[in-house]
Design an enzyme around this catalytic site. Sequence first.
Site, mmCIF file in Angstrom:
data_model
loop_
_atom_site.group_PDB
_atom_site.id
_atom_site.type_symbol
_atom_site.label_atom_id
_atom_site.label_comp_id
_atom_site.label_asym_id
_atom_site.label_seq_id
_atom_site.Cartn_x
_atom_site.Cartn_y
_atom_site.Cartn_z
ATOM 1 C CG ASP A 7 -2.020 -1.090 1.099
ATOM 2 O OD1 ASP A 7 -2.059 -1.797 0.074
ATOM 3 O OD2 ASP A 7 -2.797 -1.226 2.054
ATOM 4 C CB ALA A 15 -3.176 -9.563 -1.154
ATOM 5 C CG HIS A 138 -17.123 -28.919 -25.296
ATOM 6 N ND1 HIS A 138 -17.806 -27.728 -25.200
ATOM 7 C CD2 HIS A 138 -18.057 -29.881 -25.500
ATOM 8 C CE1 HIS A 138 -19.097 -27.969 -25.357
ATOM 9 N NE2 HIS A 138 -19.271 -29.263 -25.548
#
Length: 159
Positions: A7, A15, A138
């Site tokens: 920060d 994070a 798929h």
Amino acid sequence: TVFAIGDVTARLMLAHVASRQGIVAAEAAMGRDSRMDYRVVPACVFTNPEIASVGMTNADAPGVLEVKEATFPFVALGKAQAIGETRGWAKIVAGAKHGEVLGVHIVGPHASDLIAEAALAMSMEATVEEIAHTIHAHPTLPESLMEASESWMGQGVHT
């Protein structure tokens, strides 16, 4: 030299960004040419349905470069039908001329998991054609990125 992460950098306060910044700072402190690539940082919102994005939106591009986008709805995915979670879509934003992937935005089931493929593609400077030509199992949710890429190319089979 001062190295900072998290920060205190006032960049993206996530994070996973701080973790990568820590690795980059440690490598730089050891003399390696290590840098952050902030253009490929995924962001996730853990709502229902989930929201995830990486890179530019179409709105970010005006005046920067010409882009084209394509969206594929989850309702058209067999896996989404099978798990009963058909709300949402996957959108690819790419350079109109060469098809370089500039951003991917996903709203739908497991969007926070799916965005990793998009971040990897952008990190490797993949094109929509390369994503479209990558065989996806798929029925799966990641097919949404392949399908959006095919739609971007005007070759969508399921749209």
